[in-house]
Design an enzyme around this catalytic site. Structure first.
Site, PDB file in Angstrom:
ATOM      1  N   ARG A  46       0.844  -1.195   0.000  1.00 52.52           N
ATOM      2  CA  ARG A  46       0.000   0.000   0.000  1.00 52.52           C
ATOM      3  C   ARG A  46       0.882   1.250   0.000  1.00 52.52           C
ATOM      4  O   ARG A  46       2.032   1.215   0.426  1.00 52.52           O
ATOM      5  CB  ARG A  46      -0.941   0.016   1.215  1.00 52.52           C
ATOM      6  CG  ARG A  46      -0.238   0.064   2.580  1.00 52.52           C
ATOM      7  CD  ARG A  46      -0.253   1.443   3.172  1.00 52.52           C
ATOM      8  NE  ARG A  46       0.548   1.597   4.362  1.00 52.52           N
ATOM      9  CZ  ARG A  46       1.809   1.997   4.387  1.00 52.52           C
ATOM     10  NH1 ARG A  46       2.461   2.215   3.268  1.00 52.52           N
ATOM     11  NH2 ARG A  46       2.468   2.173   5.516  1.00 52.52           N
ATOM     12  N   GLU A 140       9.381   0.548   2.745  1.00 52.42           N
ATOM     13  CA  GLU A 140       9.443  -0.289   3.951  1.00 52.42           C
ATOM     14  C   GLU A 140       8.855  -1.674   3.664  1.00 52.42           C
ATOM     15  O   GLU A 140       7.735  -1.781   3.159  1.00 52.42           O
ATOM     16  CB  GLU A 140       8.674   0.339   5.115  1.00 52.42           C
ATOM     17  CG  GLU A 140       8.754  -0.551   6.365  1.00 52.42           C
ATOM     18  CD  GLU A 140       8.011   0.012   7.562  1.00 52.42           C
ATOM     19  OE1 GLU A 140       8.645   0.593   8.438  1.00 52.42           O
ATOM     20  OE2 GLU A 140       6.770  -0.134   7.601  1.00 52.42           O
TER      21      GLU A 140
HETATM   22  P1  0O2 Z   1      -0.142   1.795   8.409  1.00 47.56           P
HETATM   23  O1  0O2 Z   1      -1.617   1.799   8.251  1.00 47.56           O
HETATM   24  O2  0O2 Z   1       0.457   0.429   8.395  1.00 47.56           O
HETATM   25  O3  0O2 Z   1       0.532   2.748   7.477  1.00 47.56           O
HETATM   26  P2  0O2 Z   1       9.838   1.586  11.482  1.00 47.56           P
HETATM   27  O4  0O2 Z   1      10.687   2.826  11.571  1.00 47.56           O
HETATM   28  O5  0O2 Z   1       8.712   1.720  10.501  1.00 47.56           O
HETATM   29  O6  0O2 Z   1      10.598   0.321  11.275  1.00 47.56           O
HETATM   30  P3  0O2 Z   1       8.708   2.415  13.882  1.00 47.56           P
HETATM   31  O7  0O2 Z   1       9.814   3.339  14.190  1.00 47.56           O
HETATM   32  O8  0O2 Z   1       8.070   1.747  15.040  1.00 47.56           O
HETATM   33  O9  0O2 Z   1       9.190   1.337  12.887  1.00 47.56           O
HETATM   34  O10 0O2 Z   1       7.685   3.188  13.005  1.00 47.56           O
HETATM   35  P4  0O2 Z   1       6.169   3.448  13.188  1.00 47.56           P
HETATM   36  O11 0O2 Z   1       5.965   4.620  12.346  1.00 47.56           O
HETATM   37  O12 0O2 Z   1       5.783   3.507  14.615  1.00 47.56           O
HETATM   38  O13 0O2 Z   1       5.456   2.172  12.569  1.00 47.56           O
HETATM   39  C1  0O2 Z   1       5.555   1.871  11.214  1.00 47.56           C
HETATM   40  C2  0O2 Z   1       4.480   0.850  10.861  1.00 47.56           C
HETATM   41  O14 0O2 Z   1       4.703  -0.364  11.595  1.00 47.56           O
HETATM   42  C3  0O2 Z   1       3.063   1.265  11.251  1.00 47.56           C
HETATM   43  O15 0O2 Z   1       2.511   2.051  10.253  1.00 47.56           O
HETATM   44  C4  0O2 Z   1       2.373  -0.081  11.384  1.00 47.56           C
HETATM   45  O16 0O2 Z   1       2.090  -0.640  10.111  1.00 47.56           O
HETATM   46  C5  0O2 Z   1       3.465  -0.914  12.025  1.00 47.56           C
HETATM   47  N1  0O2 Z   1       3.431  -0.829  13.492  1.00 47.56           N
HETATM   48  C6  0O2 Z   1       4.360  -0.274  14.286  1.00 47.56           C
HETATM   49  N2  0O2 Z   1       4.027  -0.389  15.584  1.00 47.56           N
HETATM   50  C7  0O2 Z   1       2.850  -1.057  15.618  1.00 47.56           C
HETATM   51  C8  0O2 Z   1       1.999  -1.520  16.682  1.00 47.56           C
HETATM   52  O17 0O2 Z   1       2.260  -1.337  17.880  1.00 47.56           O
HETATM   53  N3  0O2 Z   1       0.855  -2.185  16.313  1.00 47.56           N
HETATM   54  C9  0O2 Z   1       0.540  -2.425  15.002  1.00 47.56           C
HETATM   55  N4  0O2 Z   1      -0.594  -3.081  14.746  1.00 47.56           N
HETATM   56  N5  0O2 Z   1       1.325  -1.989  13.984  1.00 47.56           N
HETATM   57  C10 0O2 Z   1       2.470  -1.330  14.279  1.00 47.56           C
HETATM   58  P5  0O2 Z   1       1.266   2.993  10.575  1.00 47.56           P
HETATM   59  O18 0O2 Z   1       1.567   4.320  10.000  1.00 47.56           O
HETATM   60  O19 0O2 Z   1       0.908   2.983  12.033  1.00 47.56           O
HETATM   61  O20 0O2 Z   1       0.060   2.339   9.868  1.00 47.56           O
END
Ligand code: 0O2
Length: 224
Positions: A46, A140
Site C-alpha cells: 500500500r 518499507e
Molecule cells: P499503516 O496503516 O500500516 O501505514 P519503522 O521505523 O517503521 O521500522 P517504527 O519506528 O516503530 O518502525 O515506526 P512506526 O511509524 O511507529 O510504525 C511503522 C508501521 O509499523 C506502522 O505504520 C504499522 O504498520 C506498524 N506498526 C508499528 N508499531 C505497531 C503496533 O504497535 N501495532 C501495530 N498493529 N502496527 C504497528 P502505521 O503508520 O501505524 O500504519
C-alpha cells in the site's frame, strides 16, 4: 501542495509498491515451479494516503519539505510467511537484492514492541525512473507470520477505530494475546522442524502438493 502535486509526489511510491509486489510474487512462483521450499505466502502493499502522511508528519513534528526523507514508510510492502524461520529467509531475499540499498532493519520479532507488536521491518532506498530522471525513495518491507499478522491487524484496527484511546485493561489483554500468539508461532515452527527431520530420515514422504499448485494457478497480485 494541491491534489495534482500530491499525485505526482506519490506516483514513484505507487510504481515501487506495484513493482515489488510483482517481483516478490514472481519469486514465490519460481520456488513453487522448481519444487523448492517457498517462504513467501502472501505479498501485499500500500501507499500511505495523503491524510495518513500529514497525520504522521504532524505527530512527529516533521516539516512538509522533510517528508520524503523522514517518513520512510510511505511505500509499504508486506510479506506474510508461515513460520518464524521463513521471516529470516525473506529477510535474506530482500537484503541481497541489487536493486535495493538497505538502510535499517528493525527486528520486532526477536524484540517485540511494548504493545506486543511483532514484525521484521526493513527500510531500503529504491531508485525509480521518472521523466525528470532517477528519483530515490524509501520503501518499507514488513515481514511477519500469519499469526503476527492476525494480531497486528486486529490491534491496528482497534487503535484506528478508537483513535488510540483504547483502555489500559484492553491494551494489557492485547499484550497477553500477543504473548499467546508468540507461543503458537514457536510451536508451529517447532512442528515444521520436526516434520523436516522426519522427511530427511525418510520416515515421512512428501506427495505432490496439490494445494500449492492450485494456489499458484489461482493467485494473482494481491493488494490491500
Ligand atoms: P499503516 O496503516 O500500516 O501505514 P519503522 O521505523 O517503521 O521500522 P517504527 O519506528 O516503530 O518502525 O515506526 P512506526 O511509524 O511507529 O510504525 C511503522 C508501521 O509499523 C506502522 O505504520 C504499522 O504498520 C506498524 N506498526 C508499528 N508499531 C505497531 C503496533 O504497535 N501495532 C501495530 N498493529 N502496527 C504497528 P502505521 O503508520 O501505524 O500504519
Amino acid at each position: 501542495m494541491n491534489s495534482n502535486d500530491w499525485q505526482s509526489f506519490l506516483l514513484p511510491y505507487e510504481l515501487a509498491v506495484e513493482g515489488f509486489i510483482v517481483k516478490l510474487e514472481s519469486i514465490r512462483k519460481q520456488y513453487i515451479l522448481k519444487g523448492l521450499y517457498n517462504p513467501i505466502e502472501i505479498v501485499t502493499g500500500r501507499v500511505k494516503t495523503v491524510d495518513a502522511i500529514l497525520q504522521k508528519a504532524a505527530r512527529l513534528e516533521i516539516d512538509l519539505k522533510e517528508i520524503p526523507e523522514k517518513i520512510q514508510d510511505i511505500a509499504g510492502v508486506r510479506i506474510i510467511c508461515k513460520y518464524i524461520d521463513d521471516v529470516y529467509l525473506v529477510q535474506d531475499l530482500i537484503t541481497s537484492r541489487r536493486d535495493l540499498k538497505i538502510i535499517t532493519i528493525k527486528d520486532y520479532v526477536k524484540k517485540p514492541k511494548p504493545s506486543g507488536y511483532q514484525s521484521l521491518h526493513i527500510i531500503a532506498q529504491y531508485v525509480t525512473e521518472t521523466i525528470e530522471g532517477p528519483n530515490t525513495i524509501y520503501i518499507e518491507f514488513q515481514v511477519r507470520t500469519h499469526v503476527m499478522h492476525f494480531w497486528a491487524s486486529i490491534e491496528h484496527s482497534l487503535n484506528y477505530k478508537y483513535d488510540y484511546q483504547i483502555p489500559g485493561t484492553i491494551k494489557f489483554r492485547l499484550l497477553k494475546a500477543s504473548q499467546a500468539a508468540q507461543k503458537l508461532d514457536v510451536e508451529m515452527t517447532k512442528i515444521k522442524k520436526t516434520i523436516d527431520k522426519l522427511e530427511e530420515k525418510h520416515e515421512l514422504k512428501k506427495v505432490k502438493n496439490p494445494l500449492e499448485e492450485k494456489e499458484y494457478k489461482l493467485n494473482s497480485v494481491r493488494k490491500e
